[in-house]
Design a protein around this motif. Structure first.
Motif, short mmCIF file in Angstrom:
data_model
loop_
_atom_site.label_atom_id
_atom_site.label_comp_id
_atom_site.label_asym_id
_atom_site.label_seq_id
_atom_site.Cartn_x
_atom_site.Cartn_y
_atom_site.Cartn_z
N ARG A 191 8.13 0.68 -9.69
CA ARG A 191 7.05 -0.18 -10.18
C ARG A 191 7.21 -1.56 -9.55
N VAL A 230 2.22 2.68 -3.53
CA VAL A 230 1.29 3.20 -4.54
C VAL A 230 1.65 4.62 -4.97
N ASN A 231 2.08 5.44 -4.04
CA ASN A 231 2.37 6.85 -4.37
C ASN A 231 3.81 7.10 -4.79
N CYS A 242 -6.68 -5.59 -4.59
CA CYS A 242 -6.36 -4.40 -5.38
C CYS A 242 -5.54 -3.38 -4.58
N GLU A 285 0.83 -1.21 0.00
CA GLU A 285 0.00 0.00 0.00
C GLU A 285 0.86 1.26 0.00
N TYR A 315 -2.42 -2.63 -5.06
CA TYR A 315 -1.50 -1.89 -5.92
C TYR A 315 -2.28 -1.42 -7.13
N ASP A 316 -1.75 -0.41 -7.82
CA ASP A 316 -2.52 0.19 -8.91
C ASP A 316 -2.40 -0.58 -10.23
N SER A 317 -1.70 -1.69 -10.19
CA SER A 317 -1.64 -2.56 -11.37
C SER A 317 -1.48 -4.00 -10.90
#
Length: 231
Positions: free
Chosen positions: A157, A151-152, A192, A148, A194-196
């Protein structure tokens, strides 16, 4: 000898993938080149293994420079050993994937150097899945929070997870370890966090890579089975 070893390992990868109903092309063979010199790495390249993994920054840098002057060079360099924050600056622009990100401060430092050089850096989160005090890695019960926090980070990646399983004579003894790693990866994607979607599992070495593949490994790190015993 290296050529023959590669052929044997490829056959074992294919057999393990088939047993698990997987495509062998999904699994990346990474040659672990710790203590291996450039001529022998070149033999491995000639045998068709083009992704190399190094454990120590001080050993990696001279090899990287030597290969930069050669026509036949690794297509990918992976950093697979413990990485100190003050060493990130030496490899950030040279490696394709850092397997051993074991803390939030290290991830933050990698993100800082990524921003500095204008490059998104690919990482794996290292998990100490066995709980051994001698091993590095994020405790399993802290990994969701760690993800978490990524993410920012715009210049990091997360591609997946990595672990160093215990040394065992019987690879079946590590099957539960690999299965837990796969479950954690599924949990991250299901929730979900992570953003991918993350897909990579770097796990399995010379003695247990077939079992790791059966349990979902997408990358296996092989040294001894390729080069023989080393110091």
């Amino acid at each position: 000898m290296i050529k023959e070893n590669v052929a044997e390992i490829r056959a074992q990868i294919a057999a393990a993938a088939k047993k698990a109903g997987r495509d062998p092309s999904e699994i990346k063979l990474i040659g672990v080149t710790k203590t291996v010199d450039v001529p022998r790495i070149s033999e491995l390249l000639a045998a068709g293994v083009t992704a190399m993994g190094e454990n120590r920054v001080q050993d990696f840098l001279p090899k990287y420079e030597e290969f930069s002057a050669l026509e036949n060079r690794p297509s990918e360099w992976h950093f697979i050993g413990h990485l100190q924050r003050n060493k990130v600056k030496f490899i950030a622009d040279k490696v394709d994937l850092i397997h051993s990100v074991d803390s939030l401060p290290l991830a933050t430092e990698i993100n800082r150097h990524g921003e500095k050089i204008g490059k998104v850096l690919n990482i794996l989160a290292e998990i100490n899945i066995s709980g051994e005090s001698s091993k590095f890695g994020i405790p399993p019960d802290e990994i969701l929070k760690f993800v978490e926090n990524l993410v920012n980070m715009r210049f990091v990646r997360l591609s997946g997870l990595m672990t160093v399983a215990p040394f065992v004579e019987n690879s079946e003894d590590n099957r539960g370890i690999f299965r837990k790693m796969r479950k954690i990866l599924v949990d991250i994607n299901t929730k979900c966090l992570y953003d991918s979607h993350i897909r990579d599992l770097s796990m399995g070495m010379s003695l247990d890579f077939a079992t790791a593949i059966e349990e979902g490994a997408t990358m296996v790190r092989i040294g001894t089975a390729l080069f023989g015993e080393r110091n």
